[in-house]
Design an enzyme around this catalytic site. Structure first.
Site, PDB file in Angstrom:
ATOM      1  N   SER A 135       0.824  -1.208   0.000  1.00  0.00           N
ATOM      2  CA  SER A 135       0.000   0.000   0.000  1.00  0.00           C
ATOM      3  C   SER A 135       0.855   1.253   0.000  1.00  0.00           C
ATOM      4  O   SER A 135       1.939   1.285   0.579  1.00  0.00           O
ATOM      5  CB  SER A 135      -0.906   0.029   1.228  1.00  0.00           C
ATOM      6  N   LYS A 189      -4.231  -6.795   3.465  1.00  0.00           N
ATOM      7  CA  LYS A 189      -4.255  -5.656   2.527  1.00  0.00           C
ATOM      8  C   LYS A 189      -5.698  -5.363   2.087  1.00  0.00           C
ATOM      9  O   LYS A 189      -6.093  -4.199   1.955  1.00  0.00           O
ATOM     10  CB  LYS A 189      -3.365  -5.947   1.303  1.00  0.00           C
ATOM     11  N   HIS A 192      -7.266  -3.516   4.804  1.00  0.00           N
ATOM     12  CA  HIS A 192      -6.708  -2.154   4.768  1.00  0.00           C
ATOM     13  C   HIS A 192      -7.528  -1.300   3.795  1.00  0.00           C
ATOM     14  O   HIS A 192      -7.914  -0.173   4.085  1.00  0.00           O
ATOM     15  CB  HIS A 192      -5.235  -2.205   4.341  1.00  0.00           C
ATOM     16  N   ASN A 193      -7.795  -1.861   2.636  1.00  0.00           N
ATOM     17  CA  ASN A 193      -8.557  -1.109   1.624  1.00  0.00           C
ATOM     18  C   ASN A 193      -9.992  -0.861   2.060  1.00  0.00           C
ATOM     19  O   ASN A 193     -10.545   0.206   1.793  1.00  0.00           O
ATOM     20  CB  ASN A 193      -8.524  -1.835   0.273  1.00  0.00           C
ATOM     21  N   GLU A 196      -9.820   1.902   4.254  1.00  0.00           N
ATOM     22  CA  GLU A 196      -9.555   3.088   3.401  1.00  0.00           C
ATOM     23  C   GLU A 196     -10.874   3.640   2.835  1.00  0.00           C
ATOM     24  O   GLU A 196     -11.120   4.850   2.849  1.00  0.00           O
ATOM     25  CB  GLU A 196      -8.606   2.646   2.281  1.00  0.00           C
TER      26      GLU A 196
HETATM   27  C1  6PG Z   1      -3.201   1.389  -1.628  1.00  0.00           C
HETATM   28  C2  6PG Z   1      -4.541   1.543  -2.298  1.00  0.00           C
HETATM   29  C3  6PG Z   1      -4.586   0.940  -3.654  1.00  0.00           C
HETATM   30  C4  6PG Z   1      -5.972   0.974  -4.296  1.00  0.00           C
HETATM   31  C5  6PG Z   1      -6.478   2.318  -4.589  1.00  0.00           C
HETATM   32  C6  6PG Z   1      -7.749   2.378  -5.405  1.00  0.00           C
HETATM   33  O1  6PG Z   1      -3.236   0.835  -0.542  1.00  0.00           O
HETATM   34  O2  6PG Z   1      -2.181   1.833  -2.150  1.00  0.00           O
HETATM   35  O3  6PG Z   1      -5.487   0.851  -1.535  1.00  0.00           O
HETATM   36  O4  6PG Z   1      -4.175  -0.383  -3.520  1.00  0.00           O
HETATM   37  O5  6PG Z   1      -5.899   0.292  -5.482  1.00  0.00           O
HETATM   38  O6  6PG Z   1      -6.670   3.035  -3.418  1.00  0.00           O
HETATM   39  O7  6PG Z   1      -8.776   1.616  -4.885  1.00  0.00           O
HETATM   40  P1  6PG Z   1     -10.255   1.763  -5.450  1.00  0.00           P
HETATM   41  O8  6PG Z   1     -10.148   2.022  -6.914  1.00  0.00           O
HETATM   42  O9  6PG Z   1     -10.937   0.472  -5.157  1.00  0.00           O
HETATM   43  O10 6PG Z   1     -10.849   2.927  -4.714  1.00  0.00           O
END
Ligand code: 6PG
Length: 482
Positions: A135, A189, A192-193, A196
């Site tokens: 990430s 991970k 984590h997303n 996010e």
């Molecule tokens: C990271 C992000 C990355 C992710 C983007 C877009 O940890 O660097 O999570 O892996 O691909 O943030 O995610 P979405 O297109 O699903 O919003």
């Protein structure tokens, strides 16, 4: 192999020279590792060499055979290719050229069940497969991402030191640690997303509420910048301020006002929710963030509902400054709930899949490099390390602050609801808080209803056993044999 001088010279190799792959390879070279690079089409490899070849020791190859031969043994290869069929195709291309003990790392956003399948397949071939969540986006890959590797523990001794060196550092500690076997790293991970998504949804709700009381994008940028100095200090709050301050060159308006309000997604948030459902983990605030993106991207639904539905419009507050501070507290509380739900999902998955995940370590490696990096994560990792927590919400310093902030949180949810400002994240997080602390839930009535229409049975609070009421008979209760 055309150039014998290259054989066995590289410490590590990267396959896939799109921006994430090339940035990660450059990061490795910057840290002093001789880095082999390969791409399906050589033009991209050549571009990397032309633009960045002088930044460190690179060993470019035109063919996959040449690439594999250029690596020291056991070979360490990081694949930075698109998740899905491209990953399987790359694995199939590489494995015939690898030998026992070699290590193949998938650094893409792969679905953890695919990683489990691939790990098992490579284990049968005596190869080590590591699914490594990475990430931090493009900058993270170049300057130090947060890394979440999972796979055979023995192989971590060969690859771990390199990954730890190229990862972000938080006060001298690497933001990389071995997470668990097979798909554990990609699972973490994925969560984590999910967090996010929730973090961004809450920020969006906070901004909508600020807008509702007449705050302009520039003022909101200042407010977020100010919040970033305190408990909310995080990468996403920091960049929120930057995005809000940005002006559109064409119209001169705030950029945020000309961006179409339809959020995209690549699917990792959806996976987090699907897996929460599979595991029976209540991760509703993360689910709300995924569904909110879905609502935003449903133009037909929105168009019809806009034409059909009425409701209040506009928040009235007596004390503007007080309300802004309430929003800040509500944002902090909701964020804590999203972490609690995500970390709970990791804890339960660890038990389900036999990963024995150290939740404190997950929070620790998210303190720098990754998208959800936040000051709060230092506290979360310390709380998990010091206490045997089932939920983050019971952590001593967290529960005290939630108690202190909850009045603000409730005021914000109430005000927004009265005013018709959608806050699915804030209110779902608050309902979770109230549900998990409730001594008794409405599930008792649900059980009664299930028993009525489907003889699904229920348990009693006062004695063991399984029971059924003869609803269509004399309504007496019978005990069901085990
Ligand atoms: C990271 C992000 C990355 C992710 C983007 C877009 O940890 O660097 O999570 O892996 O691909 O943030 O995610 P979405 O297109 O699903 O919003």
């Amino acid at each position: 192999m055309t150039d014998d001088s290259k054989v066995g010279t590289a410490d590590i190799g990267v396959v896939g020279m799109a921006v994430m792959g090339s940035n990660l390879a450059r990061n490795m070279a910057h840290k002093g590792f001789t880095t082999a690079i390969f791409n399906r089409t050589f033009a991209k490899t050549k571009d990397v060499m032309d633009e960045h070849g002088s930044e460190g020791d690179f060993v470019p190859s035109e063919t996959v055979e040449e690439f594999v031969a250029s690596l020291k043994k056991p070979r360490r290869i990081v694949m930075m290719v698109k998740a899905g069929p491209a990953t399987d195709a790359t694995i199939d291309q590489l494995t015939p050229l690898l030998e026992e003990g070699d290590i193949l790392v998938d650094g893409g956003n792969s679905f953890f069940q695919d990683t489990r399948r691939r790990e098992a397949k490579l284990r049968d071939m005596n190869l080590n497969f590591i699914g490594c969540g990475i990430s931090g986006g493009e900058t993270g890959a170049l300057e130090g991402p947060s890394m979440m590797p999972g796979g055979p523990k023995e192989s971590y001794e060969h690859i771990g030191p390199i990954l730890e060196k190229i990862s972000a550092q938080y006060e001298g500690e690497p933001c990389c640690t071995w997470i668990g076997t097979d798909g554990a790293g990609h699972f973490v991970k994925m969560v984590h997303n999910g967090i996010e998504y929730a973090d961004m949804q809450f920020i969006g709700e906070a901004y909508e509420l600020l807008k509702g009381i007449g705050v302009t994008p520039d003022e909101a940028a200042d407010i977020f910048a100010n919040w970033n100095e305190g408990d909310l200090d995080s990468f996403l709050i920091e960049i929120t301020s930057e995005v809000l301050r940005q002006k559109d060159a064409e119209t001169g308006k705030p950029l945020v006002d000309v961006i179409l309000d339809a959020a995209g997604m690549k699917g990792t948030g959806t996976w987090t929710v699907q897996e929460a459902l599979n595991l029976g983990v209540p991760a509703a605030s993360i689910a709300e963030s995924v569904f909110s993106r879905a609502v935003s991207s449903s133009p037909e639904l929105r168009e019809h509902a806009q034409a059909a539905l009425e409701g209040p419009n506009g928040i009235k507050v007596d004390d503007r400054e007080q309300f802004i501070d309430d929003i800040r507290r509500a944002l902090w509380c909701a964020k804590v709930v999203a972490y609690a739900q995500g970390l709970d999902e990791i804890r339960v998955a660890g038990q389900e899949y036999g990963w024995d995940i150290d939740v404190a370590a997950c929070a620790r490696i998210w303190r720098a490099g990754c998208i959800i990096r936040a000051k709060l994560l230092d506290r979360i990792s310390n709380e998990y390390a010091a206490n045997n927590l089932v939920t983050l919400l019971e952590a001593p310093s967290i529960k005290a602050e939630l108690a202190a902030c909850q009045d603000s949180w409730r005021r914000v949810v109430a005000r927004a609801t009265e005013a018709g400002v959608p806050i699915p994240g804030f209110s779902s997080a608050l309902s979770y808080y109230d549900m998990v602390r409730a001594p008794r839930l409405n599930a008792a009535l649900t059980q009664g209803l299930r028993d009525f229409f489907g003889s699904h049975t229920y348990k009693r609070v006062d004695k063991p056993g399984v029971f059924h009421t003869l609803w269509s008979g004399d309504r007496s209760e019978v005990e069901i044999e085990a």
